[in-house]
Design a protein around this motif. Structure first.
Motif, PDB file in Angstrom:
ATOM      1  N   ALA A  30      52.606  16.575  25.420  1.00  0.00           N
ATOM      2  CA  ALA A  30      51.274  16.120  25.028  1.00  0.00           C
ATOM      3  C   ALA A  30      50.265  17.231  25.241  1.00  0.00           C
ATOM      4  O   ALA A  30      50.446  18.103  26.099  1.00  0.00           O
ATOM      5  CB  ALA A  30      50.877  14.888  25.820  1.00  0.00           C
ATOM      6  N   PHE A  31      49.194  17.211  24.447  1.00  0.00           N
ATOM      7  CA  PHE A  31      48.065  18.100  24.669  1.00  0.00           C
ATOM      8  C   PHE A  31      46.784  17.368  24.298  1.00  0.00           C
ATOM      9  O   PHE A  31      46.796  16.449  23.469  1.00  0.00           O
ATOM     10  CB  PHE A  31      48.209  19.420  23.879  1.00  0.00           C
ATOM     11  CG  PHE A  31      48.376  19.280  22.392  1.00  0.00           C
ATOM     12  CD1 PHE A  31      47.274  19.202  21.534  1.00  0.00           C
ATOM     13  CD2 PHE A  31      49.649  19.253  21.823  1.00  0.00           C
ATOM     14  CE1 PHE A  31      47.423  19.098  20.154  1.00  0.00           C
ATOM     15  CE2 PHE A  31      49.821  19.146  20.448  1.00  0.00           C
ATOM     16  CZ  PHE A  31      48.705  19.079  19.613  1.00  0.00           C
ATOM     17  N   PRO A  32      45.664  17.725  24.931  1.00  0.00           N
ATOM     18  CA  PRO A  32      44.396  17.072  24.602  1.00  0.00           C
ATOM     19  C   PRO A  32      44.023  17.324  23.152  1.00  0.00           C
ATOM     20  O   PRO A  32      44.417  18.340  22.562  1.00  0.00           O
ATOM     21  CB  PRO A  32      43.389  17.739  25.553  1.00  0.00           C
ATOM     22  CG  PRO A  32      44.208  18.300  26.656  1.00  0.00           C
ATOM     23  CD  PRO A  32      45.508  18.704  26.016  1.00  0.00           C
ATOM     24  N   ILE A  33      43.281  16.408  22.561  1.00  0.00           N
ATOM     25  CA  ILE A  33      42.799  16.620  21.195  1.00  0.00           C
ATOM     26  C   ILE A  33      41.969  17.898  21.180  1.00  0.00           C
ATOM     27  O   ILE A  33      41.006  18.035  21.938  1.00  0.00           O
ATOM     28  CB  ILE A  33      41.948  15.426  20.731  1.00  0.00           C
ATOM     29  CG1 ILE A  33      42.805  14.149  20.701  1.00  0.00           C
ATOM     30  CG2 ILE A  33      41.363  15.689  19.350  1.00  0.00           C
ATOM     31  CD1 ILE A  33      42.020  12.891  20.387  1.00  0.00           C
ATOM     32  N   PRO A  34      42.353  18.876  20.359  1.00  0.00           N
ATOM     33  CA  PRO A  34      41.652  20.159  20.382  1.00  0.00           C
ATOM     34  C   PRO A  34      40.204  20.049  19.900  1.00  0.00           C
ATOM     35  O   PRO A  34      39.824  19.104  19.216  1.00  0.00           O
ATOM     36  CB  PRO A  34      42.481  21.033  19.431  1.00  0.00           C
ATOM     37  CG  PRO A  34      43.808  20.363  19.341  1.00  0.00           C
ATOM     38  CD  PRO A  34      43.511  18.903  19.457  1.00  0.00           C
TER      39      PRO A  34
END
Length: 430
Positions: free
Chosen positions: A299-303
């Motif tokens: 997962a990654f934060p919404i850019p």
């Protein structure tokens, strides 16, 4: 994770994978009004909100510190809770502490049935309140809700697909995100069923992130009323980026439905999708189709459009309130002080939530998806604190209509935004 939030339309209701258990004096068959009495503090929390190990220890510690007081801890169900709360809060004998959804809070505050906690913020660990939830507990210049817990959306992705496409790390900007979509299409695009990003047409929670990231707002407060702001250049820039994601990814997701229809986790679990925007609990749903997908998911934060930053995210969750008619307001505030202490908020984080009243989320670091959600939550926001916002979510949502009209070409950007602005004003403008 043991429990995960799934945000529902309406009052930001929350359903959870495991049911909550009663703590000290707990009962799942609570009466419609709590009946505050001498020697008894009545507490209503929602099903699954806190592990019974937490509430048992909490209630025991509170009772020890308040000889002669018994905590009547009652678990409530989200189904039908709106009417039940309305009845209880209007009574002369309401519960003393109640959990409410964060978008329910302004509606109850506008009815004058919640105690003003403005003078107690510092004593209730206010210096550690999660900013986005803090805003949802404020109405007409007063603090009426204490942040309890939250969840927010992140981007889930297939680590194996990223690696095969030559993507070494998650994107750190919108431009990198678009570049990664192109790389995924180049690698897997020969499969007509492949989607680099599953992006349904009506994911208005994701849209809100893009609007905020471009400096816009959905609506702004004007005294006690609200004015829609979807026609500003900043808001329209967020809408344009949404369309760019849809067009660039070539997603086959329906443009006239949201992430729940069809359930995007099921689509992701079929193995033909590299990314989707959602809450981490959805991976467990995807694993019902492919058990191996859990280990392959990161997962990654919404850019953000600004490299190195993350886009603001909507925080869905709960606040804790004290009814105006509670006969034990001082005891209720003592209970809130203990519940929102680092000791118990850390336990809440360990059960899989972003705690609303503590900066310590290290317990979430044990889960790779939970840690990303916690990181993104620091840039969280609430929906406009309009008493009528629940009507937006549960009714004919103008934001959804705007997205579908624009993405399908039925309306231009300007026309879609203007029509949605007018429709939203009719709901929350008064």
């Amino acid at each position: 994770m043991k429990r995960w939030l799934k945000l529902a339309a309406g009052a930001a209701a929350i359903t959870l994978a495991t049911a909550g258990c009663a703590g000290s004096g707990g009962s799942e068959n609570a009466s419609s009004a709590g009946g505050a009495q001498d020697g008894k503090l009545t507490v209503w929390l929602m099903t699954g909100s806190a592990p019974d190990s937490l509430t048992s220890a909490l209630n025991k510690e509170f009772e020890a510190a308040h000889p002669g007081v018994k905590v009547d801890y009652q678990i409530q169900q989200w189904n039908g809770i709106q009417q039940k709360l309305t009845t209880a809060l209007a009574s002369d004998t309401p519960p003393d502490v109640i959990e409410v959804g964060n978008t329910q809070t302004p509606a109850f505050a506008s009815q004058g049935v919640l105690a003003d906690l403005s003078g107690d913020v510092n004593n209730l660990n206010g210096g550690q309140w999660l900013a986005g939830l803090k805003a949802s507990g404020q109405y007409d210049g007063k603090t009426v809700g204490v942040p309890f817990y939250a969840a927010n959306r992140v981007v889930m992705y297939r680590k194996d697909m990223f690696e095969q496409a030559g993507i070494a790390k998650p994107p750190a900007s919108n431009d990198e995100w678009l570049d990664d979509i192109a790389k995924l299409k180049a690698k897997f695009g020969s499969d007509p069923q492949f989607q680099p990003l599953y992006m349904p047409g009506q994911n208005w929670y994701a849209l809100s992130s893009f609007i905020w990231d471009n400096g816009g707002d959905i609506a702004k407060a004007e005294g006690k009323s609200f004015k829609s702001s979807l026609t500003t250049p900043e808001a329209k820039a967020g809408l344009e980026f949404y369309k760019k994601l849809v067009d660039t990814s070539g997603t086959t997701a329906p443009k006239d439905n949201d992430e729940a229809t069809p359930q995007q986790a099921g689509i992701y679990g079929a193995g033909k999708v590299a990314m989707f925007i959602g809450t981490p609990n959805e991976v467990a749903t995807a694993a019902k189709t492919d058990p191996g997908i859990t280990a392959e998911t990161g997962a990654f934060p919404i850019p953000s459009k600004t490299a190195g930053q993350t886009a603001p995210v909507f925080l869905g969750g709960s606040n804790l309130v004290v009814p105006l008619n509670s006969k034990h307001q001082d005891l209720a505030k003592d209970y809130l002080k203990l519940l929102t202490s680092t000791k118990y908020m850390t336990q809440l984080a360990a059960s899989g939530y972003v705690p609303g009243t503590s900066t310590d989320v290290s317990a979430l670091d044990k889960d790779p998806l939970g840690s990303v959600m916690a990181k993104a939550s620091k840039n969280g926001r609430a929906m406009p604190a309009s008493p009528k916002w629940g009507e937006v979510e549960s009714g004919q949502n103008p934001l959804k209509d705007m997205l579908t009209a624009y993405l399908t070409g039925k309306k231009t950007l300007d026309q879609a935004a203007a029509d949605a602005n007018t429709a939203l004003d009719k709901i929350i403008g008064g």
